[in-house]
Enzyme design. Structure first.
Site, PDB file in Angstrom:
ATOM      1  N   SER A  59      -0.192   5.977   0.925  1.00 50.39           N
ATOM      2  CA  SER A  59      -1.173   7.024   1.260  1.00 50.39           C
ATOM      3  C   SER A  59      -0.824   8.348   0.588  1.00 50.39           C
ATOM      4  O   SER A  59      -1.687   9.048   0.060  1.00 50.39           O
ATOM      5  CB  SER A  59      -1.203   7.261   2.768  1.00 50.39           C
ATOM      6  OG  SER A  59      -1.766   6.173   3.419  1.00 50.39           O
ATOM      7  N   ARG A  81     -15.993  -3.483   1.537  1.00 58.99           N
ATOM      8  CA  ARG A  81     -15.526  -2.342   2.330  1.00 58.99           C
ATOM      9  C   ARG A  81     -16.654  -1.317   2.485  1.00 58.99           C
ATOM     10  O   ARG A  81     -17.169  -0.811   1.490  1.00 58.99           O
ATOM     11  CB  ARG A  81     -14.325  -1.655   1.644  1.00 58.99           C
ATOM     12  CG  ARG A  81     -13.213  -2.571   1.168  1.00 58.99           C
ATOM     13  CD  ARG A  81     -12.341  -3.108   2.257  1.00 58.99           C
ATOM     14  NE  ARG A  81     -11.683  -2.128   3.086  1.00 58.99           N
ATOM     15  CZ  ARG A  81     -10.501  -1.572   2.826  1.00 58.99           C
ATOM     16  NH1 ARG A  81      -9.868  -1.870   1.721  1.00 58.99           N
ATOM     17  NH2 ARG A  81      -9.972  -0.711   3.662  1.00 58.99           N
ATOM     18  N   SER A 133     -10.869   8.058  10.880  1.00 58.89           N
ATOM     19  CA  SER A 133     -10.532   7.529   9.554  1.00 58.89           C
ATOM     20  C   SER A 133      -9.965   8.649   8.706  1.00 58.89           C
ATOM     21  O   SER A 133     -10.646   9.634   8.415  1.00 58.89           O
ATOM     22  CB  SER A 133     -11.774   6.945   8.879  1.00 58.89           C
ATOM     23  OG  SER A 133     -11.522   6.823   7.485  1.00 58.89           O
ATOM     24  N   GLN A 147      -9.281   8.421   5.661  1.00 62.48           N
ATOM     25  CA  GLN A 147      -9.920   8.412   4.343  1.00 62.48           C
ATOM     26  C   GLN A 147     -11.186   9.267   4.365  1.00 62.48           C
ATOM     27  O   GLN A 147     -11.416  10.088   3.476  1.00 62.48           O
ATOM     28  CB  GLN A 147     -10.253   6.974   3.939  1.00 62.48           C
ATOM     29  CG  GLN A 147      -9.002   6.131   3.723  1.00 62.48           C
ATOM     30  CD  GLN A 147      -9.300   4.657   3.525  1.00 62.48           C
ATOM     31  OE1 GLN A 147     -10.434   4.216   3.688  1.00 62.48           O
ATOM     32  NE2 GLN A 147      -8.284   3.894   3.197  1.00 62.48           N
ATOM     33  N   ASP A 194      -2.383  -0.055  10.249  1.00 61.27           N
ATOM     34  CA  ASP A 194      -2.043  -1.076   9.252  1.00 61.27           C
ATOM     35  C   ASP A 194      -0.934  -2.010   9.735  1.00 61.27           C
ATOM     36  O   ASP A 194      -0.635  -3.008   9.081  1.00 61.27           O
ATOM     37  CB  ASP A 194      -1.624  -0.398   7.936  1.00 61.27           C
ATOM     38  CG  ASP A 194      -2.793   0.353   7.310  1.00 61.27           C
ATOM     39  OD1 ASP A 194      -3.955  -0.031   7.554  1.00 61.27           O
ATOM     40  OD2 ASP A 194      -2.547   1.349   6.599  1.00 61.27           O
TER      41      ASP A 194
HETATM   42  C1  S3P Z   1      -5.455   5.297   4.852  1.00 66.24           C
HETATM   43  C2  S3P Z   1      -6.169   5.336   6.028  1.00 66.24           C
HETATM   44  C3  S3P Z   1      -6.435   4.153   6.853  1.00 66.24           C
HETATM   45  C4  S3P Z   1      -5.487   3.013   6.495  1.00 66.24           C
HETATM   46  C5  S3P Z   1      -5.374   2.793   5.012  1.00 66.24           C
HETATM   47  C6  S3P Z   1      -4.851   4.054   4.334  1.00 66.24           C
HETATM   48  C7  S3P Z   1      -5.267   6.550   4.081  1.00 66.24           C
HETATM   49  O1  S3P Z   1      -7.767   3.713   6.627  1.00 66.24           O
HETATM   50  O2  S3P Z   1      -5.886   1.818   7.130  1.00 66.24           O
HETATM   51  O3  S3P Z   1      -4.506   1.727   4.729  1.00 66.24           O
HETATM   52  O4  S3P Z   1      -4.413   6.594   3.184  1.00 66.24           O
HETATM   53  O5  S3P Z   1      -5.972   7.516   4.386  1.00 66.24           O
HETATM   54  P1  S3P Z   1      -9.019   4.385   7.405  1.00 66.24           P
HETATM   55  O6  S3P Z   1      -9.190   5.779   6.925  1.00 66.24           O
HETATM   56  O7  S3P Z   1     -10.200   3.513   7.030  1.00 66.24           O
HETATM   57  O8  S3P Z   1      -8.689   4.299   8.848  1.00 66.24           O
END
Ligand code: S3P
Length: 432
Positions: free
Chosen positions: A22, A123, A167, A169, A319
């Site tokens: 990340s 996705r 989330s 992300q 995760d």
């Molecule tokens: C991540 C956020 C998580 C995680 C992914 C990495 C990130 O996803 O499951 O492996 O680096 O921001 P989500 O934002 O969909 O929860």
């Protein structure tokens, strides 16, 4: 590729998990958005984060790899260059797919098409399409919700956005778009998710405020970023830790691991189940509250008891939840994970994969609408498990094999390289 993981004796020794995925994605993107060159120490060289380096190269950033460090020569916040035909291949990287559009959406006149592998095409991206459209960008997706994702950059306006699901992300995408928007942008999460983007924004001297789960960012002309050092990935380390929790007599120390509390939910759950886990913080390099805490975790096997993982804990261990199911197979009583329907939308449907995969190895486990319930039955027999092209499922199968009575054949073991290319070597080393 098929590989057999035979039952193993105790795991003992020290291991350094690979660099955090990340934080590596974010470091590369922030580097690309900066005017001045940024050195990224301990950048993850795995399939997902190489996709990010390729993407920023296509956008005009310079990327030089020098022993252990990546030097990114950014193009600045407001000048992402359209690629040839505007095509960006994100490979298997959901984080790249969902964060990068935040930057692209704020580049008026630019048009990009983001696409990737078979798994990425399942996705959902409607979660970023909606807020970016509200900010003024024209964003299209297949059936309105799946990649390919086409982003037409525009002059953006700040919004006050409440995320429907926690989330990191999506939160990161909207905050980054907010850097380019007219006026302030606020994002409120239903639950706390990983906060690496927030820490990086503060480090980049961006005007940023936090009030509980509400975050607010104001536009800037440029990012002022110092060099970045990526700590070890707790999500990758968790696979070694889980093996140490369930194989009697194990004692493993994970060094150089990120101890950011928004990432260490799995270790708290394992501890609550009875595993002995002791952490020690290293002296932070610069001592700032926004630096990523780093340290070591000392993990020893112990008899485990079942637990219930509640919805508020889910984003902090998202995760690693497949590993909670594994621990549940070795625990006394029924372990339940609730509020984790997001698992169905990961690199594979991780509720179906975990339940069908572990059941095939002898587990007493059922899927629920929003997670799973597993009754400990003294461990696992063994058999075969299909990784379904998902790196975390491949590593789950390998750990299950070492801890099982008869071993596990993992179909598609090569998927581990998406986040942890040296995973098998790390296990072999700890088995001794
Ligand atoms: C991540 C956020 C998580 C995680 C992914 C990495 C990130 O996803 O499951 O492996 O680096 O921001 P989500 O934002 O969909 O929860």
């Amino acid at each position: 590729m098929r590989r057999a993981f035979e039952p193993a004796g105790p795991l003992r020794g020290r291991a350094t998990p690979p660099p955090d995925k990340s934080i590596s994605h974010r470091a590369a993107l922030f580097g690309a958005m900066s005017d001045e060159p940024v050195h990224i120490g301990n950048y993850l060289r795995a399939a997902d984060t190489m996709s990010t380096l390729d993407a920023i190269r296509s956008l005009g950033a310079g990327v030089e790899e020098e022993d252990g460090t990546v030097l990114v020569r950014g193009v600045g916040l407001r000048t992402a260059a359209p690629t040839t035909g505007g095509f960006l291949d994100v490979g298997n990287a959901g984080t790249l797919l969902r964060i990068l559009p935040g930057w692209l959406a704020g580049q008026p006149g630019g048009v990009w098409r983001l696409d990737g592998d078979e798994s990425i095409r399942r996705r959902p991206v409607d979660r970023v399409v909606e807020p970016l459209r509200r900010m003024g960008a024209a964003v299209d997706a297949r059936d309105g919700r799946l990649p390919p994702l086409v982003v037409h950059g525009a002059e953006l306006t700040g919004i006050d956005y409440r995320l429907p699901v926690a989330s990191a992300q999506v939160k990161s995408c909207v905050l980054i778009a907010g850097l380019l928007a007219e006026g302030a942008t606020a994002v409120t999460e239903p639950e706390q998710s990983r906060d690496h983007t927030e820490r990086m924004l503060v480090r980049a001297r961006v005007p940023f405020e936090r009030d509980g789960l509400r975050l607010r960012v104001s536009p800037v002309d440029e990012l002022e970023l110092d060099d970045i050092l990526v700590p070890g990935d707790p999500s990758s380390g968790a696979f070694l830790a889980a093996a140490a929790c369930v194989i009697p007599g194990s004692r493993v120390v994970l060094e150089g691991i990120a101890l950011n509390w928004t990432r260490t939910g799995f270790f708290r759950i394992a501890q609550r189940m009875g595993a002995v886990i002791v952490g020690e913080l290293e002296e932070p390099a610069a001592g700032s509250a926004t630096d990523e805490p780093i340290g070591e975790l000392d993990i020893a096997a112990a008899p485990l008891e079942a637990t219930t993982v509640e919805p508020g804990e889910v984003p902090l261990a998202i995760d690693e939840l497949p590993l909670v199911a594994l621990l549940g197979c070795f625990a006394e009583g029924q372990t339940v994970v609730r509020g984790a329907e997001e698992l169905r939308l990961k690199e594979s449907d991780r509720i179906a994969g975990v339940v069908e995969g572990l059941r095939g190895l002898g587990a007493d486990i059922d899927a629920t609408e929003d997670g799973f319930a597993v009754r400990g039955a003294g461990g696992l027999e063994g058999g075969s498990l299909d990784a379904r092209g998902d790196h975390r499922m491949a590593m789950l199968g390998a750990v299950a094999g070492l801890a099982s009575r008869n071993g596990v054949e993992v179909e598609g073991v090569e998927a581990a390289a998406v986040s942890y290319p040296d995973f098998e070597d790390a296990l072999v080393e700890l088995i001794g």
